[in-house]
Design a protein around this motif. Structure first.
Motif, mmCIF file in Angstrom:
data_model
loop_
_atom_site.group_PDB
_atom_site.id
_atom_site.type_symbol
_atom_site.label_atom_id
_atom_site.label_comp_id
_atom_site.label_asym_id
_atom_site.label_seq_id
_atom_site.Cartn_x
_atom_site.Cartn_y
_atom_site.Cartn_z
ATOM 1 N N ILE A 42 9.468 6.251 -4.101
ATOM 2 C CA ILE A 42 8.411 5.270 -4.364
ATOM 3 C C ILE A 42 7.127 5.771 -3.711
ATOM 4 N N VAL A 43 6.078 5.993 -4.526
ATOM 5 C CA VAL A 43 4.831 6.557 -4.001
ATOM 6 C C VAL A 43 3.690 5.548 -3.969
ATOM 7 N N ASN A 44 3.853 4.402 -4.646
ATOM 8 C CA ASN A 44 2.803 3.381 -4.601
ATOM 9 C C ASN A 44 3.363 2.046 -5.068
ATOM 10 N N ARG A 45 2.650 0.988 -4.696
ATOM 11 C CA ARG A 45 3.061 -0.373 -5.052
ATOM 12 C C ARG A 45 1.820 -1.178 -5.400
ATOM 13 N N LYS A 46 1.925 -2.020 -6.435
ATOM 14 C CA LYS A 46 0.792 -2.826 -6.897
ATOM 15 C C LYS A 46 -0.419 -1.935 -7.173
ATOM 16 N N VAL A 47 -0.191 -0.827 -7.829
ATOM 17 C CA VAL A 47 -1.260 0.128 -8.093
ATOM 18 C C VAL A 47 -2.100 -0.340 -9.281
ATOM 19 N N ASP A 48 -3.427 -0.335 -9.135
ATOM 20 C CA ASP A 48 -4.311 -0.744 -10.227
ATOM 21 C C ASP A 48 -4.530 0.430 -11.174
ATOM 22 N N ALA A 49 -5.031 0.130 -12.364
ATOM 23 C CA ALA A 49 -5.170 1.135 -13.411
ATOM 24 C C ALA A 49 -6.085 2.283 -13.005
ATOM 25 N N LYS A 50 -7.168 1.973 -12.286
ATOM 26 C CA LYS A 50 -8.115 3.025 -11.889
ATOM 27 C C LYS A 50 -7.462 4.000 -10.906
ATOM 28 N N THR A 51 -6.774 3.471 -9.907
ATOM 29 C CA THR A 51 -6.090 4.312 -8.923
ATOM 30 C C THR A 51 -4.992 5.138 -9.591
ATOM 31 N N LEU A 52 -4.285 4.490 -10.514
ATOM 32 C CA LEU A 52 -3.226 5.178 -11.247
ATOM 33 C C LEU A 52 -3.785 6.339 -12.056
ATOM 34 N N GLU A 53 -4.915 6.117 -12.697
ATOM 35 C CA GLU A 53 -5.522 7.168 -13.512
ATOM 36 C C GLU A 53 -5.924 8.368 -12.654
ATOM 37 N N VAL A 54 -6.512 8.127 -11.484
ATOM 38 C CA VAL A 54 -6.890 9.202 -10.592
ATOM 39 C C VAL A 54 -5.668 9.998 -10.164
#
Length: 366
Positions: A347-359
């Motif tokens: 697990i590398v992230n939680r509640k990740v927003d679309a902008k952060t995910l795209e980066v």
């Protein structure tokens, strides 16, 4: 003062009326005898739970229901055209139901042992509930007149009162572990109270209570729940796709896999779908996958939402709402929520927003 006296007089009168009824009911049946304010004359009142839906018309300010339940069952009485509802314990006994001034939320219910314990539970917090309501009313009415300091004081006081209701409720469950009201309450608060306290309180309950509907839900919850954090390995699960096929998550994951928790009725979830679809279309060929877990209970509504939002990723569910197995495993307390997992299953992230995910995807997949 006069109004409260009138209400109490009518409630006592209603109990006397019910107890003096000519018709003696069978000991394995329930009989609900209700009195309402005259405003409801001619309207239909409904009785509902997971296994029952019945309705009767209110005549001369009264209504009656009769039937049988296998065990005490948490049920509600409501008027369909309104949002007014009263939850109570339905048992095979005489139940008096008085609605003062057509206010369902403050209906007075007298019934069997389960309802007696529910009434006791309510009295533990009744004064606190009223204080919280008073604060809310003051805040709502005078919000534009209050200073920042006054608003902060009201919010702090409200939190303090809420904390006291939580403590009182936990004390109730601890003091009366072997009643239906306690197992219902514990199951309803399992996420907010945490698995450690929930398990501790549950362990003190009798086997007969643990075998109730809510006890079985708690057993399942405690067996599935885990406190996974970023850096932990994922836990596998399997659920049904829209074609009725059982799919295992471990067979789906790629370089990066986003487990997205949503539902057809969740407006923020639906609003976030278009941007996620953009990312899925852009990065899917490079090793990015989305596995959407729906908390829907209605299959058709779930499928209709998938089609309307044109969701091309993998969609799974078990039709169990908050008891969805994957949601329990990953400690989902509200939606939308998500978990990002890498190809090693970490697990590398939680509640990740679309902008952060795209980066993240742009950096790691290219």
């Amino acid at each position: 003062m006069f109004n409260n006296t009138r209400i109490m007089f009518l409630f006592i009168l209603s109990i006397l009326f019910f107890s003096c009824s000519e018709k003696k009911i069978n000991s394995i049946q329930f009989k609900i005898s209700g009195i309402t304010d005259s405003i409801y004359n001619g309207s239909y009142v409904f009785l509902a739970n997971d296994e029952l839906l019945d309705s009767v018309q209110i005549v001369d300010n009264r209504f009656d229901f009769m039937g049988t339940v296998k065990s005490p069952t948490y049920s509600r009485i409501f008027i369909k055209a309104t949002s007014e509802t009263k939850w109570f314990w339905l048992e095979n006994t005489k139940i008096s139901f008085f609605i003062p001034d057509h206010d369902f939320s403050n209906a007075m219910v007298k019934g069997g042992k389960a309802q007696e314990m529910a009434n006791l539970h309510y009295t533990k917090n009744e004064s606190l509930f009223r204080s919280i309501d008073s604060l809310y009313n003051v805040y709502s009415i005078k919000v534009n007149e209050l200073s920042l300091e006054e608003k902060g004081h009201i919010r702090a006081l409200s939190r303090s009162l809420s904390d006291r209701t939580i403590k009182n409720t936990q004390d109730f469950v601890r003091t009366y572990p072997n009643c239906y009201e306690s197992i219902l309450t514990l199951n309803a608060n399992r996420r907010s109270w945490g698995s450690e306290m929930t398990d501790n309180l549950f362990s003190k309950m009798a086997d007969s209570i643990k075998e109730t509907k809510y006890g079985k839900l708690l057993k399942r919850y405690l067996s599935l729940h885990s406190n996974l954090e970023i850096g932990d390995n994922y836990i596998d699960f399997e659920q049904e796709n829209m074609y009725g096929e059982i799919v295992k998550f471990s067979d789906l994951k790629k370089k990066y896999t986003l487990i997205e928790f949503w539902a057809s009725w969740c407006i923020p979830c639906r609003e976030s779908n278009p941007k996620l679809m953009e990312l899925h279309r852009k990065y899917n060929k490079d090793g990015f996958e989305i596995v959407a877990i729906s908390l829907d209970e209605n299959k058709q509504k779930w499928i209709d939402a998938i089609k309307k939002d044109q969701l091309e990723w993998i969609n799974l569910t078990d039709y169990k709402f908050n008891d969805n197995a994957a949601a329990i495993i990953y400690n989902v307390n509200g939606i939308p929520d998500n978990i990002l997992i890498d190809e090693e299953g970490v697990i590398v992230n939680r509640k990740v927003d679309a902008k952060t995910l795209e980066v993240k995807l742009e950096s790691d997949l290219y």
